[in-house]
Structures are given as structure tokens and as C-alpha cells.
Design a protein around this motif. Structure first.
Motif, PDB file in Angstrom:
ATOM      1  N   PHE A  36      42.199  37.012  46.023  1.00 32.12           N
ATOM      2  CA  PHE A  36      43.195  37.806  45.298  1.00 32.12           C
ATOM      3  C   PHE A  36      43.157  37.319  43.917  1.00 32.12           C
ATOM      4  CE2 PHE A  36      45.033  40.106  48.719  1.00 32.12           C
ATOM      5  CZ  PHE A  36      44.684  39.544  49.868  1.00 32.12           C
ATOM      6  N   ARG A  37      43.537  38.184  42.997  1.00 27.84           N
ATOM      7  CA  ARG A  37      43.629  37.354  41.801  1.00 27.84           C
ATOM      8  C   ARG A  37      45.150  38.139  40.897  1.00 27.84           C
ATOM      9  NH1 ARG A  37      38.708  40.259  38.391  1.00 27.84           N
ATOM     10  NH2 ARG A  37      39.701  42.168  37.940  1.00 27.84           N
ATOM     11  N   GLN A  38      45.389  37.234  39.907  1.00 27.54           N
ATOM     12  CA  GLN A  38      46.590  37.714  39.409  1.00 27.54           C
ATOM     13  C   GLN A  38      46.381  37.024  37.888  1.00 27.54           C
ATOM     14  OE1 GLN A  38      50.142  36.298  40.808  1.00 27.54           O
ATOM     15  NE2 GLN A  38      51.484  37.956  39.757  1.00 27.54           N
ATOM     16  N   ALA A  39      46.382  38.136  37.033  1.00 32.41           N
ATOM     17  CA  ALA A  39      46.380  37.908  35.510  1.00 32.41           C
ATOM     18  C   ALA A  39      47.301  38.006  34.712  1.00 32.41           C
ATOM     19  CB  ALA A  39      45.550  39.349  34.738  1.00 32.41           C
ATOM     20  N   PRO A  40      47.863  37.400  33.698  1.00 29.16           N
ATOM     21  CA  PRO A  40      48.910  37.004  33.215  1.00 29.16           C
ATOM     22  C   PRO A  40      49.796  38.441  33.038  1.00 29.16           C
ATOM     23  CG  PRO A  40      47.708  35.757  31.983  1.00 29.16           C
ATOM     24  CD  PRO A  40      46.732  36.480  32.997  1.00 29.16           C
ATOM     25  N   GLY A  41      51.035  38.790  33.275  1.00 23.10           N
ATOM     26  CA  GLY A  41      51.777  39.791  33.277  1.00 23.10           C
ATOM     27  C   GLY A  41      51.337  40.910  34.258  1.00 23.10           C
ATOM     28  N   GLU A  42      50.190  40.738  35.243  1.00 20.24           N
ATOM     29  CA  GLU A  42      49.731  41.760  36.053  1.00 20.24           C
ATOM     30  C   GLU A  42      50.450  41.222  37.416  1.00 20.24           C
ATOM     31  OE1 GLU A  42      48.251  43.756  32.988  1.00 20.24           O
ATOM     32  OE2 GLU A  42      48.414  44.327  34.998  1.00 20.24           O
ATOM     33  N   GLU A  43      50.166  42.346  38.377  1.00 17.76           N
ATOM     34  CA  GLU A  43      50.610  42.033  39.702  1.00 17.76           C
ATOM     35  C   GLU A  43      49.299  41.491  40.309  1.00 17.76           C
ATOM     36  OE1 GLU A  43      53.721  45.558  40.648  1.00 17.76           O
ATOM     37  OE2 GLU A  43      51.913  45.766  41.577  1.00 17.76           O
ATOM     38  N   ARG A  44      49.587  40.747  41.443  1.00 19.18           N
ATOM     39  CA  ARG A  44      48.438  40.201  42.253  1.00 19.18           C
ATOM     40  C   ARG A  44      47.646  41.336  42.904  1.00 19.18           C
ATOM     41  NH1 ARG A  44      49.733  34.914  45.626  1.00 19.18           N
ATOM     42  NH2 ARG A  44      50.605  34.568  43.681  1.00 19.18           N
ATOM     43  N   GLU A  45      46.352  41.420  42.929  1.00 14.62           N
ATOM     44  CA  GLU A  45      45.513  42.377  43.455  1.00 14.62           C
ATOM     45  C   GLU A  45      44.319  41.665  44.230  1.00 14.62           C
ATOM     46  OE1 GLU A  45      43.804  44.434  40.339  1.00 14.62           O
ATOM     47  OE2 GLU A  45      42.880  42.636  39.261  1.00 14.62           O
ATOM     48  N   ARG A  46      44.224  42.483  45.368  1.00 14.88           N
ATOM     49  CA  ARG A  46      42.794  42.189  46.176  1.00 14.88           C
ATOM     50  C   ARG A  46      41.733  42.111  45.311  1.00 14.88           C
ATOM     51  NH1 ARG A  46      44.146  45.977  51.185  1.00 14.88           N
ATOM     52  NH2 ARG A  46      43.589  47.584  49.735  1.00 14.88           N
ATOM     53  N   VAL A  47      40.759  41.236  45.639  1.00 16.86           N
ATOM     54  CA  VAL A  47      39.415  41.232  45.273  1.00 16.86           C
ATOM     55  C   VAL A  47      38.327  41.495  46.333  1.00 16.86           C
ATOM     56  CG1 VAL A  47      37.827  39.725  44.008  1.00 16.86           C
ATOM     57  CG2 VAL A  47      40.228  39.739  43.363  1.00 16.86           C
ATOM     58  N   ALA A  48      38.471  40.650  47.357  1.00 12.31           N
ATOM     59  CA  ALA A  48      37.438  40.786  48.456  1.00 12.31           C
ATOM     60  C   ALA A  48      37.985  40.240  49.894  1.00 12.31           C
ATOM     61  CB  ALA A  48      36.164  39.785  47.848  1.00 12.31           C
ATOM     62  N   LEU A  49      37.515  40.644  50.775  1.00 13.41           N
ATOM     63  CA  LEU A  49      38.326  40.345  52.145  1.00 13.41           C
ATOM     64  C   LEU A  49      37.137  40.065  53.126  1.00 13.41           C
ATOM     65  CD1 LEU A  49      40.894  42.902  52.354  1.00 13.41           C
ATOM     66  CD2 LEU A  49      41.318  40.680  51.244  1.00 13.41           C
ATOM     67  N   MET A  50      36.926  39.345  54.015  1.00 16.95           N
ATOM     68  CA  MET A  50      36.211  39.206  55.321  1.00 16.95           C
ATOM     69  C   MET A  50      37.041  38.981  56.358  1.00 16.95           C
ATOM     70  SD  MET A  50      32.554  36.883  55.371  1.00 16.95           S
ATOM     71  CE  MET A  50      31.501  38.255  54.677  1.00 16.95           C
ATOM     72  N   SER A  51      36.450  39.718  57.329  1.00 11.20           N
ATOM     73  CA  SER A  51      37.029  39.471  58.869  1.00 11.20           C
ATOM     74  C   SER A  51      36.931  38.134  59.257  1.00 11.20           C
ATOM     75  CB  SER A  51      36.477  40.482  59.590  1.00 11.20           C
ATOM     76  OG  SER A  51      34.967  40.450  60.018  1.00 11.20           O
ATOM     77  N   GLY A  52      37.253  37.548  60.262  1.00  8.33           N
ATOM     78  CA  GLY A  52      37.040  36.400  61.075  1.00  8.33           C
ATOM     79  C   GLY A  52      35.708  36.146  61.340  1.00  8.33           C
ATOM     80  N   SER A  53      35.057  37.036  61.938  1.00  9.45           N
ATOM     81  CA  SER A  53      33.632  36.767  62.527  1.00  9.45           C
ATOM     82  C   SER A  53      32.465  37.124  61.520  1.00  9.45           C
ATOM     83  CB  SER A  53      33.403  37.684  63.704  1.00  9.45           C
ATOM     84  OG  SER A  53      33.395  39.128  63.265  1.00  9.45           O
ATOM     85  N   GLY A  54      32.744  37.621  60.351  1.00  7.73           N
ATOM     86  CA  GLY A  54      32.180  38.147  59.264  1.00  7.73           C
ATOM     87  C   GLY A  54      31.583  39.289  59.293  1.00  7.73           C
ATOM     88  N   ASP A  55      32.294  39.973  60.314  1.00  7.84           N
ATOM     89  CA  ASP A  55      31.301  41.556  60.459  1.00  7.84           C
ATOM     90  C   ASP A  55      31.963  42.586  59.349  1.00  7.84           C
ATOM     91  OD1 ASP A  55      33.025  42.780  63.400  1.00  7.84           O
ATOM     92  OD2 ASP A  55      33.662  41.518  61.803  1.00  7.84           O
ATOM     93  N   ARG A  56      32.767  42.401  59.001  1.00  7.04           N
ATOM     94  CA  ARG A  56      33.294  43.515  57.986  1.00  7.04           C
ATOM     95  C   ARG A  56      33.785  42.787  56.740  1.00  7.04           C
ATOM     96  NH1 ARG A  56      38.216  46.619  61.101  1.00  7.04           N
ATOM     97  NH2 ARG A  56      38.724  44.682  61.710  1.00  7.04           N
ATOM     98  N   SER A  57      33.689  43.392  55.670  1.00  2.00           N
ATOM     99  CA  SER A  57      34.052  42.947  54.573  1.00  2.00           C
ATOM    100  C   SER A  57      34.442  44.118  53.545  1.00  2.00           C
ATOM    101  CB  SER A  57      32.997  42.158  53.587  1.00  2.00           C
ATOM    102  OG  SER A  57      32.006  43.184  53.590  1.00  2.00           O
ATOM    103  N   TYR A  58      35.150  43.855  52.656  1.00  2.50           N
ATOM    104  CA  TYR A  58      36.001  44.888  51.642  1.00  2.50           C
ATOM    105  C   TYR A  58      35.697  44.126  50.217  1.00  2.50           C
ATOM    106  CZ  TYR A  58      39.561  46.863  49.018  1.00  2.50           C
ATOM    107  OH  TYR A  58      40.309  47.517  47.964  1.00  2.50           O
ATOM    108  N   TYR A  59      35.579  45.005  49.515  1.00  2.09           N
ATOM    109  CA  TYR A  59      35.559  44.790  48.047  1.00  2.09           C
ATOM    110  C   TYR A  59      36.221  45.612  47.034  1.00  2.09           C
ATOM    111  CZ  TYR A  59      31.975  41.521  49.026  1.00  2.09           C
ATOM    112  OH  TYR A  59      31.275  40.520  49.693  1.00  2.09           O
ATOM    113  N   ALA A  60      37.120  45.322  46.114  1.00  2.00           N
ATOM    114  CA  ALA A  60      37.904  46.291  45.206  1.00  2.00           C
ATOM    115  C   ALA A  60      36.687  46.627  44.316  1.00  2.00           C
ATOM    116  CB  ALA A  60      38.736  45.411  44.385  1.00  2.00           C
ATOM    117  N   ASP A  61      37.142  47.909  43.770  1.00  2.00           N
ATOM    118  CA  ASP A  61      35.954  48.769  43.125  1.00  2.00           C
ATOM    119  C   ASP A  61      35.473  47.751  41.894  1.00  2.00           C
ATOM    120  OD1 ASP A  61      37.343  51.963  43.627  1.00  2.00           O
ATOM    121  OD2 ASP A  61      36.028  50.781  44.879  1.00  2.00           O
TER     122      ASP A  61
END
Length: 124
Positions: A36-61
Motif C-alpha cells: 500500500f502507499r500513502q502520499a502526504p495529505g492523501e489516504e492510504r491506497e492499495r498498490v499490489a496484492l498477492m495470495s498466500g500461494s501466489g496464484d492470484r495477484s491484484y494491481y491498482a490501475d
């Protein structure tokens, strides 16, 4: 439980860097891991995720095609390879662990453990 993020710093626009997050104190393989990331004055946002086994991932646009998440369960470590960096990528980057529920990708509020953050500054 501990999540230790490292690898941030000052990078020129167009450059690359890799963040590393090493976990301890829980069964790493069972957990989704996210950046996740948080810029000054901004809300924290998702960047990238991965499941425990690595079989699924997600990326922010906004990072699709530029960032890549990976994990090494033998080392209890998750990585974020960041390429083609832009000044707007400047933020504090956090890793977090989520015990899986029924929702994919899990929302930010579901995450159980958080690291301390590592700062990435992209200069133009």
C-alpha cells in the motif's frame, strides 16, 4: 508479529527500485500480502496484492504494467519491483498481511498486520 519493509529511497523519474518486506511471527504462507502507499495529505491506497500461494495477484490501475509483486514463502518475504517510476509514485510504502476471507481483493480494513513503511521519493 513483525513486518520489516526496506528498499525505499530517492529515485529519478523513469528509474526502478525494489521494495522488500520480511515477515515474522505468523504463518506467512497462509496470508495474502499486500503493498500500500500513502502520499502526504492523501489516504492510504492499495498498490499490489498477492495470495498466500501466489496464484492470484491484484494491481491498482495506476501501477499496472509498471510494478510487479512477488513473494518467496521459503524466506517469508514479499517484494515490489517498481519500474518506470513517476513523481506521483512518491509516497510511504507499507506492506501488510491479511488472513484470507471471502473477498478478493481484500479491502484495506481487512489487513491484520502492518509494517512501518518505507519512503520512496521520485524526482522529476
Amino acid at each position: 508479529v513483525q513486518l520489516q519493509a526496506s528498499g525505499g529511497g530517492l529515485v529519478q523519474a523513469g528509474g526502478s527500485t525494489r521494495l522488500t518486506c520480511t515477515a515474522s511471527g505468523f504463518n506467512f504462507d497462509d496470508f495474502n500480502m499486500g503493498w500500500f502507499r500513502q502520499a502526504p495529505g492523501e489516504e492510504r491506497e492499495r498498490v499490489a496484492l498477492m495470495s498466500g500461494s501466489g496464484d492470484r495477484s491484484y494491481y491498482a490501475d495506476f501501477v499496472m504494467g509498471r510494478f510487479a509483486i512477488s513473494r518467496d514463502n521459503a524466506k517469508n518475504t514479499v517484494y515490489l519491483q517498481m519500474n518506470s517510476l513517476k513523481p506521483e509514485d512518491t509516497a510511504v510504502y507499507y506492506c501488510a498481511a491479511d488472513f484470507p476471507g471471502s473477498t478478493w481483493p481484500p479491502p484495506l480494513v481487512d489487513y491484520d498486520y502492518w509494517g512501518q513503511g518505507t519512503e520512496v521519493t521520485v524526482s522529476s
